[in-house]
Write an enzyme that holds these catalytic residues in place. Structure first.
Site, PDB file in Angstrom:
ATOM      1  N   GLY C 717      41.193  41.133  49.196  1.00 39.49           N
ATOM      2  CA  GLY C 717      41.226  41.656  47.822  1.00 39.49           C
ATOM      3  C   GLY C 717      39.907  42.299  47.427  1.00 39.49           C
ATOM      4  O   GLY C 717      38.847  41.958  47.952  1.00 39.49           O
ATOM      5  N   GLU C 720      37.594  41.375  42.558  1.00 39.24           N
ATOM      6  CA  GLU C 720      36.454  40.624  42.047  1.00 39.24           C
ATOM      7  C   GLU C 720      35.188  40.820  42.872  1.00 39.24           C
ATOM      8  O   GLU C 720      34.091  40.530  42.413  1.00 39.24           O
ATOM      9  CB  GLU C 720      36.845  39.133  41.950  1.00 39.24           C
ATOM     10  CG  GLU C 720      37.903  38.952  40.871  1.00 39.24           C
ATOM     11  CD  GLU C 720      38.718  37.680  40.989  1.00 39.24           C
ATOM     12  OE1 GLU C 720      38.365  36.717  40.297  1.00 39.24           O
ATOM     13  OE2 GLU C 720      39.703  37.652  41.738  1.00 39.24           O
TER      14      GLU C 720
END
Lengths: 337, 189, 757
Positions: C717, C720
């Site tokens: 991912g 963040e």
């Protein structure tokens, strides 16, 4: 926002008729309010800091009070001129840069398109204890209720012109440039038209609920700025955390009449650090007749803050305010960028 | 400036222009809201709507006219999400009483012409100048005005004059690029 | 920048809807008919109870329809568990349950009226009195030898850290602080509830629609099947819409009581207390190294403020102890109770505060060693985490540093603090590591391929702006070999097949792997028919050699239009319902997903391995010599995060993350009045986030990385990763510019002023 009646005024007379004969106690939270740009009024009405019964929309008076005029004697700004109009006006930018800069650095492009110059002068403090009516300690909103900011978070608060009743900061920028240049405001009210020295319009912090010496129902119609050899040689320096769209931590409006490196006349006002738009006459005196050196600028800045009364979180403003003034002076004198 | 033909504010409730009761500084006699019938022009379309005098242009667009493209991010003039054009100038619809609107308004829904996106809309797509998209309508209207005002000549000017539109996703660099892409097209056409 | 060249043609699939105002967010719905409007009344005290509640005069005000409070809702809403303890709530305080006040800004009443204007005005007229007790606003100073009172838990440890620290030749021991922060996504917290035939529909922006459905049903004591959550687009979330807030159940009951849809639009100020936020933290970090810079001891102690009701914590020592090779490690986390709302996830919840401390400390150690900070990290780089010795599935931290340093021009850095200047500005270069665990969760998706070759993907993923619609569409378009514009994606509705909460940067990996599986299933069915067919170009071909490309089934021998191949199956549409259960999913993890409780796995949770994305953050700051303003002209980040499905949206996310990191370092802090335990800057004029003029040049570079272990598609991912470590990089750059080490965020003018010339 409390319910109110909305009327439009199409002439000064109808505006004053709508205002009726407001009473003195009304000055805290007037029952009738003039609406120009609305950026201040709507904001505070939503918060119920202000809750008029009636709102008189004066935007129909733009043809009367919406002009910028430049004469040999000075600059005349109609009270319904929008901030962006004056900030972008080529004549103002050339002859009164401090005014154009103070406007261009205030708020956002959208707000500057809306807000009138007259309304801008009457900005209210950003102090949370004033804006949020659920707080109980605010002498400005509720006389006698105390000041929660004295021992609360007070990083944004003022160090000059404060009292034990109130340490709120005047949040504007434009008024500083006008106060430095010795502007007067023109008003019309139930008792007629008058002209008032702008600096004297703002009251001190002893009775914080009363911010200005405007009479009940009085409407600002224009601003007159006298010409002077210093107006072209002027600047507004604003220091803040963000680069834009933020109220000042410290600001300085500076106009200098320089001759052969010596200061013939200095006009200085400070913002972000003071209870009201703050003319720094002590600093002006220090500079008068002196060469504009780093040392003299520093001495002037020290004089400007001699009476500062810092609190726990805003002590840095005494230092920052001085540095801001020094930087502005040197910048106008062409000694720094 | 007197474009009264675009708008009429008429009375739907109690007396318009009622003078305040004298000598009753803080006692409110009645809370009944003033109802007004407002005529306004939005995206070229004349609209008549009965509103509470307190209604902002923003809430009227969203809840009465079904134009939900204009967004509420703060309701206090601190974010720019509600930016619309009135008489071609960018303003904040959250701090505008709908009753006080005197000129035609343009919202995000009014930019597309015959199925063709406005150059700024197209540039926002091309540059991926958005993420969540919530601030985007306000950004686009602000950008159009920014270009028309002549405040988009340089990257620095764009940044300064677009600072009234917050983007929490922080698509900013792409927004600047989109304005730079759209500007010549707008000025040409 | 090379990565951006890949698949440049892809664009955000919902961009047209977003630039035309047609994308509908949670707050754009009106419940089907003209709704009544609700306005919140919240507590001005932080601790105590309500002693007087005068609602009768308010009920008489124009337009008022109902007032909800403890008087009529007490006991009606079941207290829920918080998310970390297996529930769905942001706080275990049941709304409008009693007269007890747990924190300032707690909802004490909801006024419902015919119009928004009437509701707002009436809410302000409600007179409430309290019996007030002195509140605890923040960390309470501890007794002898204890920094702050609280509940302490040991964290990851190995070896003898204290002994090694004592004995080492070079060491540092420093304390750091990070402030309270609020998500402040642009969209307000808005809820519209409508009942029809006993069933409840809720329009509310949510990054967890299944969790909201099951949580709300539980709060209200009704079957989950009777609750539907609709949230097609979110106006930002950043973690703030992961858990049910204090409002949804109340508005649902209000709508039921008045027999009409109710719409609540909470104010920006309300948003600071009705949902979660990033907790204030304190840290003590002790590092020790050999003279060559090899780490010998790492001790990280963290303290976090939570509420009096819930011991929420992010415990970032879980990652801060595993970033570098080190034989002796100790850690602990202490949760301190205050009279505040319960904190929650905010973009990289653990990594932002804990890596601020660690990466600042690493810079301090580099200074103590007189070593380049990148070299210090290189010396201590590892492919095996130091606590349990598990291997990273892939780790390209130093490649990120090398690519980033080159791009940034790190070699132009004069290491002496205060040595780089331009006119009135002092210049500082700083860097820091970034990492973010690659979490995954089970996900389901329904893929429909129609006879005309167009497809639809349905999954309860959440479009927060990260581009989930775009990555799903790309995955399906690739999986079925059809053009991107032939894929329709439906997300953000609890009536769709379940997807996990959009948190922990898991969405792309979790959802795309499910979508890919479904596509594979459909491909296999079509291929089976094509090779078994009595005629056709693929008759008798080897199934695994057939590819789906641009609307054709293709193999070396020939090709057949996809439509023809579908038609052979004699169906109007082919459908596949796919579930993906990632490596390490515990028993019951998939079933839990259907109740809004997907089991998170991956990251540091696995027994056999550890999986993280990495990055290197580079920053140039300028500090004005006279007035101390801090400006950030350049950010360069290099990130290795496996396969990037959509470079366009991934780059935007990383760029936004980097700006978030800058914001965390220089702008954002929710200030508190400590006497009253109340926030004071609850608006967007006082809570500073960067504006356009604050933005410098920003580069977000993808460092190519292939990771075949992490999941089938090799996805990590990026949501963040971009904002981790950047706060430390800025503090390190400020040190380099000025010689001042600021260990408390945000760094502001007042921290620097006294020491400037």
């Amino acid at each position: 926002m409390r319910a109110f009646a909305y009327i439009r005024a199409d002439s000064t007379d109808s505006a004053l008729r709508g205002m009726g004969s407001p009473t003195q106690p009304d000055r805290l939270n007037p029952q009738v309010q003039y609406l120009a740009g609305g950026t201040l009024l709507l904001d505070l009405m939503k918060l119920e800091v202000l809750s008029p019964h009636q709102v008189i929309d004066i935007n129909g008076l733009e043809s009367e009070y919406g002009r910028i005029e430049l004469t040999e004697g000075g600059l005349h700004l109609g009270a319904l001129v929008r901030m962006s109009q004056a900030a972008d006006d080529a004549r103002v930018r050339r002859d009164y840069p401090v005014i154009a800069q103070s406007l261009a650095q205030a708020a956002s492009a959208q707000i500057r398109n809306m807000a009138s110059l007259g309304g801008n002068l009457l900005q209210r403090t950003r102090c949370t204890y004033f804006r949020d009516t659920s707080w109980q300690g605010c002498n400005k909103r509720q006389p006698g209720s105390g000041c929660a900011a004295l021992n609360g978070p007070n990083r944004q608060h003022a160090v000059l012109g404060v009292s034990d009743q109130c340490i709120s900061t005047y949040p504007g920028d434009f008024a500083q440039s006008l106060v430095a240049l010795g502007a007067t405001v023109e008003t019309v009210g139930p008792t007629g038209r008058r002209s008032v020295d702008l600096e004297a319009l703002y009251r001190d912090a002893q009775q914080p609920e009363l911010e200005t010496n405007l009479l009940p129902g009085e409407l600002i119609t224009g601003i007159r700025v006298p010409a002077g050899p210093w107006t072209r040689n002027s600047a507004y320096l604003k220091i803040r955390d963000r680069v834009s769209y933020e109220f000042a931590l410290a600001s300085a409006a500076v106009a200098l009449d320089l001759s052969e490196g010596r200061v013939r006349e200095a006009r200085i006002a400070l913002g972000g650090v003071s209870y009201r738009p703050w003319r720094a006459r002590e600093a002006e005196s220090v500079l008068k007749g002196q060469p504009l050196t780093q040392a003299n600028a520093t001495a002037a800045a020290r004089a400007a803050f001699a009476t500062a009364r810092p609190r726990a979180q805003n002590a840095f403003k005494v230092e920052l305010g001085q540095r801001t003034l020094v930087r502005a002076l040197l910048q106008v004198a062409g000694q720094t960028s | 400036m007197q474009r009264r033909d675009f708008l009429k504010v008429t009375l739907a409730g109690p007396a318009l222009g009622r003078l305040p009761p004298e000598g009753e500084a803080h006692s409110r006699q009645e809370e009944a809201p003033t109802r007004l019938v407002v005529d306004l022009t939005v995206n070229g379309l004349a609209q008549r709507v009965e509103v509470d005098a307190r209604a902002t242009l923003l809430d009227t667009l969203r809840h009465r006219l079904g134009l939900t493209g204009t967004k509420k991010g703060c309701d206090h003039g601190q974010c720019g999400a509600c930016t619309v054009l009135i008489g071609g100038r960018r303003v904040l619809s959250c701090l505008t009483l709908v009753a006080a609107v005197r000129k035609p308004a343009t919202t995000i829904e009014g930019l597309e012409k015959e199925g063709v996106l406005h150059p700024v809309q197209q540039a926002f797509i091309d540059q991926d100048a958005l993420q969540c998209g919530y601030c985007t309508p306000g950004q686009i209207l602000s950008a159009i005005a920014c270009i028309e005002e002549g405040h988009a000549e340089t990257r620095a000017a764009i940044q300064e004059y677009m600072s009234g539109n917050l983007c929490r996703c922080a698509a900013y660099p792409h927004i600047f690029a989109a304005i730079e892409q759209a500007r010549p097209l707008m000025l040409k056409g | 920048m090379k990565g951006s060249e890949v698949r440049r043609g892809y664009r955000r699939v919902d961009a047209v809807l977003k630039v035309t105002g047609r994308a509908r967010y949670g707050s754009d719905f009106d419940g089907g008919t003209s709704p009544a409007h609700a306005c919140l009344v919240t507590s001005r005290i932080a601790r105590g109870r309500i002693s007087r509640f005068e609602e009768t005069p308010v009920r008489a005000l124009p337009g008022v329809l109902e007032i909800l409070s403890f008087k009529n809702l007490g006991g009606r809403i079941k207290p829920g568990q918080t998310f970390p303890t297996g529930g769905y709530m942001g706080s275990s305080v049941a709304p409008l349950d009693s007269t007890t006040i747990w924190y300032a800004g707690q909802i004490i009443a909801v006024v419902i009226a015919n119009t928004f204007e009437e509701a707002r005005a009436a809410a302000r007229q409600l007179k409430v009195e309290y019996i007030e007790e002195p509140p605890t606003a923040s960390f309470a100073v501890g007794h002898e030898g204890v920094d702050f009172e609280g509940q302490t838990e040991k964290g990851p440890a190995v070896g003898d850290a204290i002994g090694a620290h004592t004995a080492a030749p070079v060491k540092i021991d420093a304390r750091y602080a990070t402030p309270t922060q609020h998500h402040n996504s642009m969209e307000l917290f808005t809820t519209t509830c409508a009942w029809k035939d006993g069933k409840l529909t809720v329009w509310e922006s949510s990054q967890n629609v299944y969790g909201y459905q099951y949580g709300l049903a539980d709060q209200l004591g009704i079957p989950p099947a009777d609750v539907r959550i609709v949230s097609p687009y979110l106006g930002g979330a950043f973690g703030g819409r992961s858990f049910l807030s204090q409002t949804t159940a109340v508005i649902a009951l209000g709508a039921k009581m008045i027999g009409r849809p109710v719409r609540l639009e909470a104010s920006r100020a309300d948003g600071f207390t009705i949902a979660t936020y990033r907790a204030e933290t304190r840290h003590r970090v002790r590092l020790a190294a050999s003279r060559e810079g090899r780490l010998q001891a790492l001790i990280h102690e963290g303290w976090e403020v939570s509420s009096r009701r819930d011991t929420y914590k992010v415990a970032g020592v879980d990652v801060s102890t595993r970033l570098y090779a080190c034989p002796n490690v100790a850690s602990s986390v202490t949760v301190c109770a205050a009279d505040r709302a319960t904190p929650g996830f905010m973009r990289a919840p653990a990594e932002v505060p804990y890596l601020f401390a660690l990466e600042s400390a690493m810079d301090e150690l580099a200074v103590a060693l007189d070593m380049d900070p990148i070299e210090l990290r290189r010396i201590n780089d590892t492919q095996v985490e130091p606590i349990e010795g598990r291997p990273y599935t892939s780790r390209a931290l130093m490649q990120c540093f090398d690519v980033g340093a080159e791009r940034f021009g790190w070699n132009r850095r004069n290491p002496t603090p205060g040595s780089m200047r331009e006119q009135d500005w002092r210049i500082g270069f700083g860097c820091a590591s970034s990492l973010y665990p690659t979490f995954m969760a089970p996900a389901a998706a329904r893929i429909t391929l129609w006879a005309d070759g167009a497809a639809q993907v349905q999954t309860a993923a959440h479009e927060m702006g990260q581009g989930v619609r775009t990555v799903v569409a790309i995955t399906a378009a690739e999986g079925l070999g059809i053009p991107l514009d032939q894929v329709r994606v439906e997300v953000g509705d609890s009536s769709l097949p379940p997807g996990p909460v959009a948190g922990g940067s898991n969405s792309t990996a979790s959802v795309c792997n499910a979508v890919a599986k479904g596509c594979q299933d459909i491909r296999e069915r079509i291929i089976a028919a094509a090779v078994a067919a009595a005629e056709g170009p693929l008759k008798g071909m080897i199934a695994r050699e057939i590819r789906f490309i641009a609307g054709y089934l293709v193999c070396a021998a020939g090709r057949e239009p996809l439509r023809t191949a579908i038609a052979r199956l004699g169906r109007g549409a082919l459908e596949s319902y796919a579930e993906n259960s990632p490596h390490g999913t515990p028993a019951g993890g998939v079933a839990g997903m259907y109740k809004g409780q997907p089991a998170f796995t991956g990251g540091t949770f696995l027994k056999d391995r550890i999986q993280c994305a990495f990055g290197a953050q580079f920053v140039e700051v300028r500090v004005h010599e006279r007035t101390g303003e801090i400006r950030v002209p350049r950010l360069v980040g290099a990130f290795a995060a496996g396969r990037i499905v959509s470079p366009l949206t991934a780059r935007s996310q990383l760029m936004g993350g980097q700006i978030w990191g800058m914001s965390a370092a220089l702008h954002e802090a929710t200030q508190m009045d400590a006497h009253h335990a109340r926030y004071v800057n609850t608006d967007l004029a006082g809570y500073l986030v960067p504006v356009a003029a604050d933005i410098g040049q920003i580069e977000s570079i993808f460092v190519p990385e292939e990771d075949s272990l992490v999941n089938d598609l090799g996805i990590k991912g990026v949501g963040e990763l971009g904002n981790v470590g950047l706060n430390a990089a800025i503090a390190n750059a400020v040190f380099h510019a000025t010689g001042l080490r600021i260990r408390e965020l945000p760094i502001r003018i007042e921290h620097l002023l006294e020491r400037l010339s």
